[in-house]
Design a protein around this motif. Structure first.
Motif, PDB file in Angstrom:
ATOM      1  N   THR A 154       9.345  98.452  32.830  1.00 50.51           N
ATOM      2  CA  THR A 154       8.531  97.965  33.947  1.00 50.51           C
ATOM      3  C   THR A 154       8.321  99.067  34.983  1.00 50.51           C
ATOM      4  OG1 THR A 154       9.660  95.859  33.629  1.00 50.51           O
ATOM      5  CG2 THR A 154       8.320  96.052  35.589  1.00 50.51           C
ATOM      6  N   SER A 199      15.135  95.679  31.455  1.00 50.78           N
ATOM      7  CA  SER A 199      13.897  95.308  32.138  1.00 50.78           C
ATOM      8  C   SER A 199      13.335  96.482  32.926  1.00 50.78           C
ATOM      9  CB  SER A 199      14.128  94.067  33.012  1.00 50.78           C
ATOM     10  OG  SER A 199      14.264  94.403  34.351  1.00 50.78           O
ATOM     11  N   LEU A 200      14.193  97.286  33.557  1.00 50.01           N
ATOM     12  CA  LEU A 200      13.705  98.412  34.360  1.00 50.01           C
ATOM     13  C   LEU A 200      13.027  99.474  33.491  1.00 50.01           C
ATOM     14  CD1 LEU A 200      16.586  98.846  36.975  1.00 50.01           C
ATOM     15  CD2 LEU A 200      14.389  97.677  37.249  1.00 50.01           C
ATOM     16  N   GLY A 210      16.397  93.558  36.991  1.00 49.96           N
ATOM     17  CA  GLY A 210      17.241  94.656  37.451  1.00 49.96           C
ATOM     18  C   GLY A 210      18.113  95.250  36.361  1.00 49.96           C
ATOM     19  N   TRP A 230       7.274  99.780  38.906  1.00 49.24           N
ATOM     20  CA  TRP A 230       7.276  99.021  40.158  1.00 49.24           C
ATOM     21  C   TRP A 230       6.603  99.793  41.277  1.00 49.24           C
ATOM     22  CZ3 TRP A 230       9.237  94.192  39.633  1.00 49.24           C
ATOM     23  CH2 TRP A 230      10.077  93.962  38.539  1.00 49.24           C
ATOM     24  N   CYS A 289      15.183 111.513  34.838  1.00 50.35           N
ATOM     25  CA  CYS A 289      15.234 110.277  34.049  1.00 50.35           C
ATOM     26  C   CYS A 289      15.167 110.548  32.544  1.00 50.35           C
ATOM     27  CB  CYS A 289      14.084 109.354  34.426  1.00 50.35           C
ATOM     28  SG  CYS A 289      14.140 108.819  36.136  1.00 50.35           S
ATOM     29  N   ALA A 310      12.494  92.349  40.475  1.00 51.13           N
ATOM     30  CA  ALA A 310      12.964  93.738  40.342  1.00 51.13           C
ATOM     31  C   ALA A 310      14.488  93.828  40.371  1.00 51.13           C
ATOM     32  CB  ALA A 310      12.375  94.580  41.468  1.00 51.13           C
ATOM     33  N   LYS A 325       6.995 106.188  32.494  1.00 56.03           N
ATOM     34  CA  LYS A 325       7.839 105.340  31.634  1.00 56.03           C
ATOM     35  C   LYS A 325       7.031 104.654  30.542  1.00 56.03           C
ATOM     36  CE  LYS A 325       9.914 102.990  35.200  1.00 56.03           C
ATOM     37  NZ  LYS A 325      10.682 101.839  35.714  1.00 56.03           N
TER      38      LYS A 325
END
Ligand code: ATP
Length: 303
Positions: free
Chosen positions: A80, A76-77, A72, A82, A106, A54, A149
């Motif tokens: 993904t 990638s965020l 991070g 989490w 967001c 992460a 997302k």
């Protein structure tokens, strides 16, 4: 169906906290579309690994790519979801309004909120205040938040921890539902039964190292046996060796021990009977996954 394309790749991950060696050269290759169970006893290094993926913790050495990007990084965020920290929501807002606040901050499409709440089965409680939710509902709202997302990869750390049996069953069912299409789910657990029920592939971690990896069948593989009692022994032995090869046939304590899985039992029985052999017993002697893990981990508790 999982593809061979890796969605998580880690090479030689090591992490030290002072004198504690949390990870020691861990490699991970997780393929797109699989439900990967990261299984290990308490303190094995599961959380440390997920936190590195992460981008919350830097490895002492080694490297990783998550959805093709540095851990991070925005790339990638964005792809993904989490669930590795205790989720933070406003207690006085409803579940729906919490998701709305998140979507606004967001820049995510608010039309995704309804389907996300449906997926986690919170639609009927969506207008209730978050502060009134049970732990299981809070966990499921966190999954819904990640779903906004529409991620390619879900990473969950011990998602059933602290839940009652019904909550655990609901969470397991939800994890299965998350793994639609080419979406990948990676989740850590110290519960063998849980991982066995949900995963397409398992990685076993102990003392910061991956000590075994494969599908449940692969992990049990090589230990599958069929036991057969048949007369006359000479004739039966000839038929079995012709079918399976001499290496796969042994005669021990009055019965044949065959290196073959239960899926071949009917065929073997038929061939023996056709050859005039009387078969009095056919039994599959497969080790349980628990036996395999106890051997792998030297009986260390928690699995
Ligand atoms: P659990 O199932 O108990 O959460 P885990 O497999 O997730 O275990 P980690 O939490 O990754 O294991 O811990 C691996 C080792 O690293 C343990 O010995 C732990 O005490 C140590 N450790 C983890 N985080 C820290 C930290 N911030 N500082 C010092 N030691 C740490």
């Amino acid at each position: 169906m999982p593809s061979s394309e890796p969605i998580v790749e880690a090479r030689g991950l090591s992490k030290r906290y002072g004198t504690v060696r949390a990870l020691e050269g861990l490699d991970l290759h997780i393929r797109r579309g699989e439900v990967y169970g990261f299984l290990g006893p308490n303190g094995a290094g599961k959380t440390t690994t997920l936190r590195i993926l992460a981008g919350l913790v830097r490895p002492t050495s080694g490297s990783a790519l998550v959805v093709g990007h540095r851990p991070g990084s925005p790339g990638s965020l964005a792809r993904t979801g989490w669930l590795i920290e205790t989720p933070n929501f406003y207690p006085y807002l409803s579940g729906y309004d919490n998701l709305l606040a998140l979507a606004r901050s967001c820049g995510l499409d608010r039309r995704r909120i309804g389907p996300a709440l449906d997926t986690v089965e919170l639609t009927s409680r969506a207008r209730d205040r978050y502060g009134t939710y049970s732990l299981g509902m809070k966990q499921r709202l966190a999954v819904a938040a990640a779903l906004l997302k529409e991620p390619d990869l879900f990473v969950l750390d011990e998602p059933t921890n602290g839940l009652d049996p019904q909550g655990m069953a609901d969470m397991r069912e939800l994890i299965r539902r998350l793994a639609v299409g080419q979406r990948t789910v990676l989740f850590a657990s110290h519960l063998l039964g849980e991982v066995e029920q949900i995963c397409t592939r398992i990685g076993v971690i102990q003392h910061g190292r991956l000590i075994a990896e494969g599908t449940i069948d692969e992990l049990r593989g090589g230990v599958r046996r069929l036991w057969i009692r048949a007369q006359p022994v000479d004739r039966a032995g000839q038929v079995l060796e012709r079918m399976l090869g001499a290496d796969a046939v042994a005669h021990v304590d009055g019965r044949f021990v065959l290196r073959a899985g239960s899926e071949r039992a009917a065929e073997i029985n038929r061939e023996l009977v056709l050859a005039g052999v009387a078969v009095s017993e056919v039994r599959a002697a497969e080790r349980s996954l628990e036996d395999v893990f106890l051997e792998l981990t030297g009986g260390e508790g928690g699995l």
